[in-house]
Scaffold this motif. Structure first.
Motif, PDB file in Angstrom:
ATOM      1  N   ALA A  82       0.815  -1.224   0.000  1.00  0.00           N
ATOM      2  CA  ALA A  82       0.000   0.000   0.000  1.00  0.00           C
ATOM      3  C   ALA A  82       0.848   1.274   0.000  1.00  0.00           C
ATOM      4  O   ALA A  82       0.306   2.379   0.085  1.00  0.00           O
ATOM      5  N   THR A  83       2.175   1.133  -0.060  1.00  0.00           N
ATOM      6  CA  THR A  83       3.060   2.306   0.030  1.00  0.00           C
ATOM      7  C   THR A  83       3.619   2.659  -1.343  1.00  0.00           C
ATOM      8  O   THR A  83       4.065   1.774  -2.076  1.00  0.00           O
ATOM      9  N   ASP A  84       3.613   3.938  -1.672  1.00  0.00           N
ATOM     10  CA  ASP A  84       4.239   4.372  -2.935  1.00  0.00           C
ATOM     11  C   ASP A  84       5.741   4.158  -2.835  1.00  0.00           C
ATOM     12  O   ASP A  84       6.343   4.520  -1.820  1.00  0.00           O
ATOM     13  N   GLU A  85       6.314   3.668  -3.908  1.00  0.00           N
ATOM     14  CA  GLU A  85       7.764   3.436  -3.918  1.00  0.00           C
ATOM     15  C   GLU A  85       8.518   4.725  -3.529  1.00  0.00           C
ATOM     16  O   GLU A  85       9.520   4.688  -2.815  1.00  0.00           O
ATOM     17  N   ALA A  86       8.020   5.862  -3.976  1.00  0.00           N
ATOM     18  CA  ALA A  86       8.694   7.143  -3.701  1.00  0.00           C
ATOM     19  C   ALA A  86       8.691   7.483  -2.206  1.00  0.00           C
ATOM     20  O   ALA A  86       9.462   8.330  -1.752  1.00  0.00           O
ATOM     21  N   ASN A  87       7.807   6.818  -1.435  1.00  0.00           N
ATOM     22  CA  ASN A  87       7.738   7.085   0.008  1.00  0.00           C
ATOM     23  C   ASN A  87       8.529   6.068   0.818  1.00  0.00           C
ATOM     24  O   ASN A  87       8.311   5.935   2.026  1.00  0.00           O
ATOM     25  N   ILE A  88       9.413   5.315   0.163  1.00  0.00           N
ATOM     26  CA  ILE A  88      10.219   4.338   0.911  1.00  0.00           C
ATOM     27  C   ILE A  88      11.664   4.837   0.977  1.00  0.00           C
ATOM     28  O   ILE A  88      12.327   4.993  -0.043  1.00  0.00           O
ATOM     29  N   LEU A  89      12.111   5.090   2.200  1.00  0.00           N
ATOM     30  CA  LEU A  89      13.481   5.571   2.412  1.00  0.00           C
ATOM     31  C   LEU A  89      14.371   4.399   2.793  1.00  0.00           C
ATOM     32  O   LEU A  89      13.933   3.514   3.529  1.00  0.00           O
ATOM     33  N   LYS A  90      15.609   4.450   2.352  1.00  0.00           N
ATOM     34  CA  LYS A  90      16.558   3.387   2.738  1.00  0.00           C
ATOM     35  C   LYS A  90      17.750   4.046   3.442  1.00  0.00           C
ATOM     36  O   LYS A  90      18.285   5.033   2.929  1.00  0.00           O
ATOM     37  N   THR A  91      18.137   3.511   4.589  1.00  0.00           N
ATOM     38  CA  THR A  91      19.212   4.135   5.384  1.00  0.00           C
ATOM     39  C   THR A  91      20.092   3.051   6.005  1.00  0.00           C
ATOM     40  O   THR A  91      19.576   2.148   6.671  1.00  0.00           O
ATOM     41  N   ASP A  92      21.398   3.143   5.812  1.00  0.00           N
ATOM     42  CA  ASP A  92      22.325   2.235   6.507  1.00  0.00           C
ATOM     43  C   ASP A  92      22.469   2.674   7.969  1.00  0.00           C
ATOM     44  O   ASP A  92      22.368   3.873   8.266  1.00  0.00           O
TER      45      ASP A  92
END
Ligand SMILES: Cc1cc2nc3c(=O)[nH]c(=O)nc-3n(C[C@H](O)[C@H](O)[C@H](O)COP(=O)(O)OP(=O)(O)OC[C@H]3O[C@@H](n4cnc5c(N)ncnc54)[C@H](O)[C@@H]3O)c2cc1C
Length: 380
Positions: free
Chosen positions: A254-264
């Protein structure tokens, strides 16, 4: 007490810099924040503010407004990957609320209460010089500012820290995280619960923020700076969590790809000093930690209150910063270390070890409850 530290320069306008600016401003200091980004913004993600942090908001006169834009949390529930409850911690044991809040809402609350001209945007800090008992900060733009003291609130990869201490870079702890925001609310979800799930080398959690937005986070073992898979970030996560508790793949879908953050994820081994003379560090610049206990921003909020009290009580910034560091070091060290220990729970990749961990967690329920209680009971 006479205050000679009237003009304070803060480098970095994240949650730590913003809270410190507000606390110092309320105490009558002439404080200005220099932020490298050209607009004030926080990443699109949520944050948990425990009672130790909502106490700070109360001190700053922001609690009512934070309750209005946040969502109250009462329980922190740990589950197996299939959704079987392992431990259920009642985090609502104080006369202060626990809140799930959007970072941008928290940031706006902090900034909204300081005069606009007190934060200068688009200024990248480069170096400082001692000029007698003053400090001068130089920026990439050519701007030079003199003050009585300088606080480096410039985050994990702090330039102020590098110049001050010249120590090693932060340590990558072999985990990466993804964070998402969506309006989708899983069936049967209790809005006052943080739900977290543990599997083989992976974890997932979700909670509700104010304004009925769902915030979720995933963590998995991964090499540093690993690029997204060719499938794309969302599809990769859908595959990683496809056989987990059904709400998890539903939230990802249900989440837009643009709203997914990736952080190490990084931290540092706690060491002293943090400061020299009239320069010190605050928040992630001083004591970065893994987010496993959700305490990084809460610690920055606590720092803001303590540094302000120390500057009010001492006649010069050097002694104020020494007192601040000695009051903050033991607490932040212990939370950095506990956060690292907690990350080990998510590291296991062998099914037998995972089963053992799940049993162990059930047995350790009371101890986990107590350790949360003692972290959240602190009042800055
Ligand atoms: C996945 C994840 C989940 C988390 N969840 C939680 C949670 O639930 N609860 C919680 O309490 N904490 C949480 N944290 C931790 C929290 O995000 C951080 O501890 C907090 O944001 C630190 O704030 P800060 O102001 O010290 O640093 P930052 O937020 O990093 O701010 C630093 C600021 O300095 C600016 N800056 C940097 N360099 C310069 C320069 N040279 N010149 C000028 N400006 C500069 C940056 O642009 C930035 O605005 C989480 C962290 C992660 C990664």
């Amino acid at each position: 007490m006479i205050q000679t530290a009237q003009k304070i320069i803060i480098i970095g306008g994240g949650i730590g810099g913003a809270a410190t600016a507000l606390a110092l401003h309320q105490a009558g200091f002439d404080v200005t924040v220099y932020e490298r980004t050209s607009e004030l913004r926080e990443v699109g993600a949520g944050i948990a503010l425990w009672a130790n942090a909502t106490h700070v908001l109360q001190n700053l006169g922001l609690l009512e407004e934070a309750i209005r834009v946040g969502n109250p949390i009462t329980n922190y529930q740990f589950n197996s990957q299939a959704g079987k409850e392992l431990v259920n911690v009642n985090v609502n044991r104080f006369d202060l609320p626990v809140l799930g809040i959007h970072r941008a809402d928290l940031h706006a609350l902090l900034w909204g209460n300081v005069a606009r001209e007190k934060f200068v945007l688009g200024q990248i800090f480069e170096r400082f010089h001692q000029v007698g008992d003053k400090i001068q900060a130089d920026f990439a733009s050519g701007l030079k500012i003199e003050g009585d003291a300088l606080i480096g609130a410039d985050g994990l990869k702090s330039r102020v820290r590098a110049l001050l201490l010249g120590d090693n870079p932060p340590i990558y702890r072999n985990f990466t995280t993804w964070r998402g925001l969506t309006d989708y609310i899983p069936n049967g979800y209790r809005s006052d619960y943080i739900r977290e799930f543990f599997g083989l080398g992976k974890a997932f959690g979700f909670m509700m923020l104010g304004k009925n937005r769902m915030y979720w986070y995933a963590a998995a073992k991964a090499p540093e700076a690993q690029p997204d898979s060719a499938l794309g970030r969302k599809r990769e996560l859908e595959q990683m969590y496809q056989d987990w508790f059904p709400a998890i793949p539903e939230l990802i879908a249900a989440t837009d790809e643009a709203n997914i953050l990736k952080t190490d994820l990084y931290d540092r081994i706690p060491t002293r000093p943090w400061g020299k003379q009239n320069i010190t560090l605050l928040g992630d610049a001083a004591h970065p930690m893994l987010p496993t206990l959700g305490q990084g921003a809460c610690m920055a909020l606590e720092d803001a209150i303590v540094i302000t009290k120390c500057l009010q009580a001492q006649s010069d910034p050097t002694s104020a910063f020494e007192k601040y560091e000695s009051q903050r070091f033991a607490r932040t060290k212990s939370i950095v270390e506990q956060s690292l220990r907690s990350s080990k729970m998510g590291e296991l990749e062998n099914p037998y070890a995972v089963a053992l961990r799940n049993t162990f967690m059930k047995l350790m329920g009371a101890a986990i409850n107590n350790s949360f209680h003692s972290i959240h009971a602190y009042r800055a």
